[in-house]
Design a protein around this motif. Structure first.
Motif, PDB file in Angstrom:
ATOM      1  N   LYS A 221      35.740-138.544  54.417  1.00  0.00           N
ATOM      2  CA  LYS A 221      35.334-137.374  53.628  1.00  0.00           C
ATOM      3  C   LYS A 221      36.518-136.820  52.830  1.00  0.00           C
ATOM      4  O   LYS A 221      36.401-136.531  51.634  1.00  0.00           O
ATOM      5  N   ALA A 222      37.676-136.681  53.509  1.00  0.00           N
ATOM      6  CA  ALA A 222      38.868-136.175  52.819  1.00  0.00           C
ATOM      7  C   ALA A 222      39.307-137.132  51.714  1.00  0.00           C
ATOM      8  O   ALA A 222      39.662-136.714  50.606  1.00  0.00           O
ATOM      9  N   SER A 223      39.255-138.436  52.024  1.00  0.00           N
ATOM     10  CA  SER A 223      39.650-139.449  51.049  1.00  0.00           C
ATOM     11  C   SER A 223      38.676-139.493  49.871  1.00  0.00           C
ATOM     12  O   SER A 223      39.083-139.642  48.715  1.00  0.00           O
ATOM     13  N   ARG A 224      37.384-139.328  50.169  1.00  0.00           N
ATOM     14  CA  ARG A 224      36.383-139.350  49.101  1.00  0.00           C
ATOM     15  C   ARG A 224      36.526-138.128  48.182  1.00  0.00           C
ATOM     16  O   ARG A 224      36.361-138.243  46.972  1.00  0.00           O
ATOM     17  N   ASP A 225      36.850-136.979  48.790  1.00  0.00           N
ATOM     18  CA  ASP A 225      37.081-135.782  47.972  1.00  0.00           C
ATOM     19  C   ASP A 225      38.247-136.011  47.012  1.00  0.00           C
ATOM     20  O   ASP A 225      38.185-135.643  45.833  1.00  0.00           O
ATOM     21  N   LEU A 226      39.324-136.605  47.535  1.00  0.00           N
ATOM     22  CA  LEU A 226      40.477-136.912  46.686  1.00  0.00           C
ATOM     23  C   LEU A 226      40.082-137.898  45.597  1.00  0.00           C
ATOM     24  O   LEU A 226      40.459-137.744  44.427  1.00  0.00           O
ATOM     25  N   MET A 227      39.291-138.910  45.978  1.00  0.00           N
ATOM     26  CA  MET A 227      38.852-139.910  44.998  1.00  0.00           C
ATOM     27  C   MET A 227      38.009-139.260  43.897  1.00  0.00           C
ATOM     28  O   MET A 227      38.177-139.551  42.713  1.00  0.00           O
ATOM     29  N   ASP A 228      37.106-138.354  44.294  1.00  0.00           N
ATOM     30  CA  ASP A 228      36.223-137.701  43.313  1.00  0.00           C
ATOM     31  C   ASP A 228      37.021-136.915  42.285  1.00  0.00           C
ATOM     32  O   ASP A 228      36.768-137.016  41.074  1.00  0.00           O
ATOM     33  N   TRP A 229      37.998-136.140  42.777  1.00  0.00           N
ATOM     34  CA  TRP A 229      38.800-135.339  41.843  1.00  0.00           C
ATOM     35  C   TRP A 229      39.729-136.230  41.024  1.00  0.00           C
ATOM     36  O   TRP A 229      39.989-135.935  39.845  1.00  0.00           O
ATOM     37  N   SER A 230      40.212-137.313  41.615  1.00  0.00           N
ATOM     38  CA  SER A 230      41.041-138.266  40.857  1.00  0.00           C
ATOM     39  C   SER A 230      40.211-138.937  39.773  1.00  0.00           C
ATOM     40  O   SER A 230      40.696-139.166  38.654  1.00  0.00           O
ATOM     41  N   MET A 231      38.950-139.245  40.102  1.00  0.00           N
ATOM     42  CA  MET A 231      38.064-139.869  39.119  1.00  0.00           C
ATOM     43  C   MET A 231      37.775-138.912  37.960  1.00  0.00           C
ATOM     44  O   MET A 231      37.719-139.328  36.793  1.00  0.00           O
ATOM     45  N   ARG A 232      37.591-137.642  38.302  1.00  0.00           N
ATOM     46  CA  ARG A 232      37.340-136.661  37.233  1.00  0.00           C
ATOM     47  C   ARG A 232      38.521-136.594  36.278  1.00  0.00           C
ATOM     48  O   ARG A 232      38.361-136.585  35.053  1.00  0.00           O
ATOM     49  N   ALA A 233      39.729-136.533  36.867  1.00  0.00           N
ATOM     50  CA  ALA A 233      40.930-136.496  36.024  1.00  0.00           C
ATOM     51  C   ALA A 233      41.089-137.810  35.271  1.00  0.00           C
ATOM     52  O   ALA A 233      41.421-137.821  34.077  1.00  0.00           O
ATOM     53  N   GLY A 234      40.816-138.925  35.979  1.00  0.00           N
ATOM     54  CA  GLY A 234      40.936-140.240  35.345  1.00  0.00           C
ATOM     55  C   GLY A 234      39.950-140.448  34.215  1.00  0.00           C
ATOM     56  O   GLY A 234      40.285-141.031  33.174  1.00  0.00           O
ATOM     57  N   ASN A 235      38.718-139.940  34.402  1.00  0.00           N
ATOM     58  CA  ASN A 235      37.701-140.086  33.358  1.00  0.00           C
ATOM     59  C   ASN A 235      38.081-139.345  32.088  1.00  0.00           C
ATOM     60  O   ASN A 235      37.728-139.758  30.979  1.00  0.00           O
ATOM     61  N   LEU A 236      38.795-138.238  32.270  1.00  0.00           N
ATOM     62  CA  LEU A 236      39.259-137.512  31.081  1.00  0.00           C
ATOM     63  C   LEU A 236      40.420-138.246  30.401  1.00  0.00           C
ATOM     64  O   LEU A 236      40.433-138.449  29.191  1.00  0.00           O
ATOM     65  N   THR A 237      41.388-138.647  31.220  1.00  0.00           N
ATOM     66  CA  THR A 237      42.577-139.281  30.640  1.00  0.00           C
ATOM     67  C   THR A 237      42.262-140.640  30.026  1.00  0.00           C
ATOM     68  O   THR A 237      42.920-141.062  29.078  1.00  0.00           O
ATOM     69  N   VAL A 238      41.248-141.316  30.569  1.00  0.00           N
ATOM     70  CA  VAL A 238      40.908-142.635  30.041  1.00  0.00           C
ATOM     71  C   VAL A 238      40.343-142.544  28.624  1.00  0.00           C
ATOM     72  O   VAL A 238      40.327-143.522  27.874  1.00  0.00           O
ATOM     73  N   LEU A 239      39.878-141.340  28.236  1.00  0.00           N
ATOM     74  CA  LEU A 239      39.378-141.145  26.874  1.00  0.00           C
ATOM     75  C   LEU A 239      40.483-141.283  25.838  1.00  0.00           C
ATOM     76  O   LEU A 239      40.229-141.612  24.676  1.00  0.00           O
ATOM     77  N   LEU A 240      41.724-141.034  26.276  1.00  0.00           N
ATOM     78  CA  LEU A 240      42.835-141.044  25.327  1.00  0.00           C
ATOM     79  C   LEU A 240      43.066-142.423  24.721  1.00  0.00           C
ATOM     80  O   LEU A 240      43.361-142.547  23.531  1.00  0.00           O
ATOM     81  N   SER A 241      42.939-143.435  25.547  1.00  0.00           N
ATOM     82  CA  SER A 241      43.212-144.788  25.054  1.00  0.00           C
ATOM     83  C   SER A 241      42.260-145.199  23.925  1.00  0.00           C
ATOM     84  O   SER A 241      42.718-145.656  22.870  1.00  0.00           O
ATOM     85  N   PRO A 242      40.934-145.071  24.108  1.00  0.00           N
ATOM     86  CA  PRO A 242      40.049-145.433  22.991  1.00  0.00           C
ATOM     87  C   PRO A 242      40.237-144.542  21.764  1.00  0.00           C
ATOM     88  O   PRO A 242      40.082-145.007  20.635  1.00  0.00           O
TER      89      PRO A 242
END
Length: 578
Positions: A221-242
């Motif tokens: 649960k703790a790891s999944r919470d970290l993954m979820d917030w990392s994914m949110r940040a990652g989904n935003l930052t990944v927009l920069l490349s395209p």
């Protein structure tokens, strides 16, 4: 963040200055390459001049080698600056945390402090290393590329002047949205560390209760919470490349379109178009570096705020401006009340008043949760009293230097904590210059000498991390010996013989009485046998004193003490009293 970097980079100023200079060298060489390539095409290839092609090619090779030297040098010196910065900051945080009282440590939490000392400092360190490289390379390459493009063709350079603001606007909105997510990520890392730390420290309990599945679910649960917030940040930052790729490709198409038309009209040479293409790529990729740098800065800023929270936290327990020395070692509690937080409505201790003279042994007994350990933690100021006063030698403990308090008091805690190393290092932990004879006598008094001599290396025998290679009783005896070796004037033993047998406990009690006739000893115990011979016994009930007196006096006039005695020693223990 800027203040942190300015303060803790002082020891690496030379590295910090050399790294950008080396980067300037590399970028200067990179900016020369497209122009040299343009000359090869426009002058060498167009005129069929092989000699010019080879000569200019040699120049390009030399320029490239100089650029490599600059790049490697920048990497080396920026890494040295970053690691020096990280080491100084981490050491400063560690030293500052050592000054915290229990109140601050409880507030910030152990797991969070570990994350801040490791992960957060690493984030800042990595950002600094990248900054020393990118903050010089990106702006210089960007400005230099635009300037060189303008020299080659002022008209086509306008394409860059349009593309750059568009990219900055897109980056601004992405970074603005991403920053709060990075702050949240760090708190989720705290949670992962908390669960993992609890599991590793309590691994024996987990296995004993077959709780592996439950702990696995907690960690998941703790790891999944970290993954979820990392994914949110990652989904935003990944927009920069395209976004950057799209703007880059659009700029290249525009360059080919307008440049090709100019070439067909004879206004521009083919080599110049190739050089302009390279400069456009350099400029836009340097902007991409700025984007990467901004993302690192935004994450490092979140870490810097957490680090500053630690460094700006001041201990609630400080030394008085005019410190006094205690006149003797008598201890007096006067109307002492205590609660852990100002927001708490209830007091853990209320209206505690008693006196204990140097040379006495004072027993403290009471039900679990009655405040016994908390009471004793107030003497060396692990916490400060909420109301009332505690005096040692007639001086309020708040007017005595903490160093003095900790020197004259010795505590054997409920939990026996030993450090990885040797038995000798642990016994000398309070006094590194402790004579071997003192250490040996302390071990003998604590009934630890027998099992120590059973080891091949005796006092140099290894103590593993968290003393895994020692039994509970051995750990307790070594903890007692460590405190004895300190030779404190006020000794506090907090249920410190619960893991030893009664015969060994009796020998330790005898040694406690005989070791220093002028020392004041407090013994917190659950067993009547451990305190029945004390000069005075304090009975705690719900944070209040229920009774004070000798064993015989309390059996006569205190029902709580009488009930405890009957439950442990039987009715016959109280029948002949009175």
């Amino acid at each position: 963040m800027i203040k942190l970097i300015g303060k803790y980079l002082k020891g690496a100023v030379l590295f910090t200055l050399i790294a950008p200079l080396m980067m300037i060298l590399e970028v200067s060489m990179d900016l020369m390459q497209p122009t040299l390539m343009s000359d090869i095409i426009n002058k060498g290839v167009a005129n069929g001049d092989i000699t010019y092609i080879f000569d200019t090619g040699k120049t390009m090779l030399i320029v490239a080698l100089i650029g490599v030297i600059g790049g490697v040098g920048c990497t080396v010196f920026s890494s040295l600056a970053g690691t020096h910065f990280g080491a100084r900051l981490r050491q400063s945080m560690f030293d500052h945390i050592q000054e915290f009282s229990f109140k601050e440590i409880d507030k910030l939490s152990t797991s969070s402090l570990i994350t801040r000392l490791t992960n957060d400092v690493t984030q800042l360190q990595n950002m600094l290393i990248m900054a020393l490289r990118m903050l010089v390379r990106a702006p210089m390459q960007c400005i230099g590329g635009v300037f060189m493009a303008y020299l080659l063709s002022p008209k086509l350079a306008v394409i860059l002047l349009i593309a750059m603001p568009v990219m900055f606007i897109a980056v601004f909105f992405v970074v603005k949205k991403a920053f709060p997510l990075f702050s949240k990520m760090q708190t989720k890392i705290d949670r992962v560390n908390t669960v993992m730390r609890e599991n590793l420290l309590g691994v024996r309990v987990v296995k004993a209760f077959a709780g592996q599945e439950h702990e696995s679910m907690r960690f998941e649960k703790a790891s999944r919470d970290l993954m979820d917030w990392s994914m949110r940040a990652g989904n935003l930052t990944v927009l920069l490349s395209p976004i950057v790729t799209f703007i880059l490709n659009l700029s290249i198409v525009a360059m080919f379109w307008f440049g090709g038309n100019m070439a067909m009209r004879g206004e521009l040479e083919a080599g110049t178009i190739m050089a302009l293409m390279t400069y456009i790529t350099q400029v836009l990729f340097s902007l991409m570096m700025v984007v990467m740098m901004l993302m690192n800065v935004s994450r490092a800023k979140a870490s810097a705020e957490r680090i500053n929270e630690v460094l700006e936290t001041r201990s609630s327990i400080t030394d008085a401006a005019a410190a006094k020395e205690p006149n003797g070692y008598d201890v007096e509690f006067e109307n002492v009340s205590f609660r852990y937080n100002d927001t708490d409505t209830g007091y853990v201790l209320q209206d505690i008043s008693f006196k204990a003279k140097a040379g006495q042994t004072v027993g403290i007994i009471g039900a679990t949760g009655s405040g016994k350990s908390t009471l004793m933690s107030l003497i060396p100021r692990l916490y400060d009293v909420t109301k009332g006063a505690i005096r040692i030698g007639g001086v309020d403990v708040r007017e005595i230097k903490q160093e003095t308090l900790h020197r004259i008091t010795g505590m054997v805690l409920q939990e026996s904590i030993l450090f990885a190393g040797t038995i000798s290092e642990n016994l000398r932990w309070a006094d590194g210059e402790c004579d071997f004879s003192v250490m040996e006598q302390a071990a003998k008094d604590a009934q630890a000498e027998e099992f120590i001599n059973g080891y091949e290396n005796k006092y140099n025998a290894a103590v593993e991390q968290r003393a895994r290679n020692l039994s509970g009783g051995q750990k307790q005896r070594l903890s007692i010996a460590r405190t004895f070796a300190k030779r404190p004037k006020i000794l506090i033993m907090d249920d410190s013989t619960s893991a030893v047998d009664t015969a060994t406990e009796a020998k330790i009690r005898k040694a406690v009485v005989e070791r220093d006739k002028n020392a004041l000893t407090f013994i917190i115990a659950q067993r009547i046998s451990a305190i029945k011979n004390a000069d005075n016994i304090i009975v705690l009930d719900g944070g209040r004193i229920s009774g004070i007196g000798t064993h015989e006096q309390l059996l006569q006039n205190n029902e709580i003490y009488r009930a405890i005695t009957v439950s442990q020693l039987g009715k016959e223990a109280v029948e002949n009293v009175g």
